[in-house]
Design a protein around this motif. Sequence first.
Motif, mmCIF file in Angstrom:
data_model
loop_
_atom_site.group_PDB
_atom_site.id
_atom_site.type_symbol
_atom_site.label_atom_id
_atom_site.label_comp_id
_atom_site.label_asym_id
_atom_site.label_seq_id
_atom_site.Cartn_x
_atom_site.Cartn_y
_atom_site.Cartn_z
ATOM 1 N N VAL A 22 -1.265 -3.051 -5.876
ATOM 2 C CA VAL A 22 -1.145 -1.799 -5.133
ATOM 3 C C VAL A 22 -2.551 -1.296 -4.854
ATOM 4 O O VAL A 22 -3.379 -1.233 -5.766
ATOM 5 C CB VAL A 22 -0.346 -0.746 -5.930
ATOM 6 C CG1 VAL A 22 -0.237 0.544 -5.145
ATOM 7 C CG2 VAL A 22 1.027 -1.280 -6.285
ATOM 8 N N VAL B 125 5.090 1.749 0.519
ATOM 9 C CA VAL B 125 5.992 2.409 -0.428
ATOM 10 C C VAL B 125 6.742 3.536 0.269
ATOM 11 O O VAL B 125 7.957 3.669 0.127
ATOM 12 C CB VAL B 125 5.203 2.939 -1.645
ATOM 13 C CG1 VAL B 125 6.086 3.805 -2.531
ATOM 14 C CG2 VAL B 125 4.619 1.778 -2.444
ATOM 15 N N GLN B 126 6.024 4.343 1.036
ATOM 16 C CA GLN B 126 6.668 5.441 1.758
ATOM 17 C C GLN B 126 7.705 4.922 2.745
ATOM 18 O O GLN B 126 8.787 5.501 2.882
ATOM 19 C CB GLN B 126 5.628 6.275 2.507
ATOM 20 C CG GLN B 126 4.781 7.135 1.606
ATOM 21 C CD GLN B 126 3.693 7.870 2.379
ATOM 22 O OE1 GLN B 126 3.329 7.485 3.493
ATOM 23 N NE2 GLN B 126 3.158 8.909 1.776
ATOM 24 N N ARG C 275 -4.826 0.863 -7.334
ATOM 25 C CA ARG C 275 -4.315 0.828 -8.716
ATOM 26 C C ARG C 275 -4.879 -0.394 -9.421
ATOM 27 O O ARG C 275 -4.620 -1.523 -9.037
ATOM 28 C CB ARG C 275 -2.794 0.777 -8.726
ATOM 29 C CG ARG C 275 -2.205 0.779 -10.141
ATOM 30 C CD ARG C 275 -0.706 0.726 -10.135
ATOM 31 N NE ARG C 275 -0.260 -0.652 -9.890
ATOM 32 C CZ ARG C 275 0.989 -1.058 -10.027
ATOM 33 N NH1 ARG C 275 1.918 -0.212 -10.388
ATOM 34 N NH2 ARG C 275 1.323 -2.307 -9.781
ATOM 35 N N GLU D 272 8.477 4.424 -6.004
ATOM 36 C CA GLU D 272 7.504 5.492 -6.235
ATOM 37 C C GLU D 272 6.688 5.231 -7.492
ATOM 38 O O GLU D 272 5.553 5.691 -7.612
ATOM 39 C CB GLU D 272 8.197 6.849 -6.300
ATOM 40 C CG GLU D 272 8.675 7.309 -4.930
ATOM 41 C CD GLU D 272 9.611 8.510 -4.968
ATOM 42 O OE1 GLU D 272 10.022 8.927 -6.084
ATOM 43 O OE2 GLU D 272 9.930 9.015 -3.892
ATOM 44 N N ASN E 14 3.101 3.915 -7.145
ATOM 45 C CA ASN E 14 1.986 4.811 -6.848
ATOM 46 C C ASN E 14 1.417 5.472 -8.101
ATOM 47 O O ASN E 14 0.411 6.172 -8.021
ATOM 48 C CB ASN E 14 2.419 5.898 -5.861
ATOM 49 C CG ASN E 14 2.690 5.322 -4.492
ATOM 50 O OD1 ASN E 14 2.103 4.326 -4.092
ATOM 51 N ND2 ASN E 14 3.599 5.937 -3.770
ATOM 52 N N ASN F 269 0.847 -1.196 0.000
ATOM 53 C CA ASN F 269 0.000 0.000 0.000
ATOM 54 C C ASN F 269 0.882 1.246 0.000
ATOM 55 O O ASN F 269 2.103 1.161 0.025
ATOM 56 C CB ASN F 269 -0.978 -0.014 1.181
ATOM 57 C CG ASN F 269 -0.277 -0.055 2.519
ATOM 58 O OD1 ASN F 269 0.897 0.268 2.644
ATOM 59 N ND2 ASN F 269 -1.002 -0.463 3.538
ATOM 60 N N LEU F 270 0.246 2.397 -0.012
ATOM 61 C CA LEU F 270 0.979 3.662 -0.067
ATOM 62 C C LEU F 270 1.942 3.794 1.108
ATOM 63 O O LEU F 270 3.084 4.228 0.940
ATOM 64 C CB LEU F 270 -0.001 4.833 -0.080
ATOM 65 C CG LEU F 270 0.606 6.230 -0.030
ATOM 66 C CD1 LEU F 270 1.474 6.492 -1.250
ATOM 67 C CD2 LEU F 270 -0.483 7.283 0.070
#
Length: 131
Positions: free
Chosen positions: A111, A40-41, A114, A78, A81, A36-37
Amino acid sequence: MAPFVARVKRNYIFGGICAIAANAFMKALADMKSINLFGVQQICWNSIALEYKALAAIPSIDSETIQQRLDRVRTYYELLNMPFEALLAFITKHENMFTATECTNLLKVQVSGREIPTDVRDRLSDILSHR
């Protein structure tokens, strides 16, 4: 350690650590089923922390090379995303930045938020075949 080990030897011993870590980050995506976001972060933050800690702990290593390798990791994650159209456009524009396997792995990972249409993998194969 600096007074006891020459700079060239320190570079040889410790300079490869970030390269190994960057490769591990890149290969880890192949084993992921979903992210998930926040995931990734977190990976991007970890690569930034690794860069700063390596540069602070080992001042004799080539900082530009480390930054390039870990910037590549951050860019790679990145891309997860991005909507699939933007992802394909990026891969087309930066055709030599990532290997074909790395590009394929970007589409394999699910993701959150997405959606990947079924024809995108074929379109990616077409893009990669024109390299």
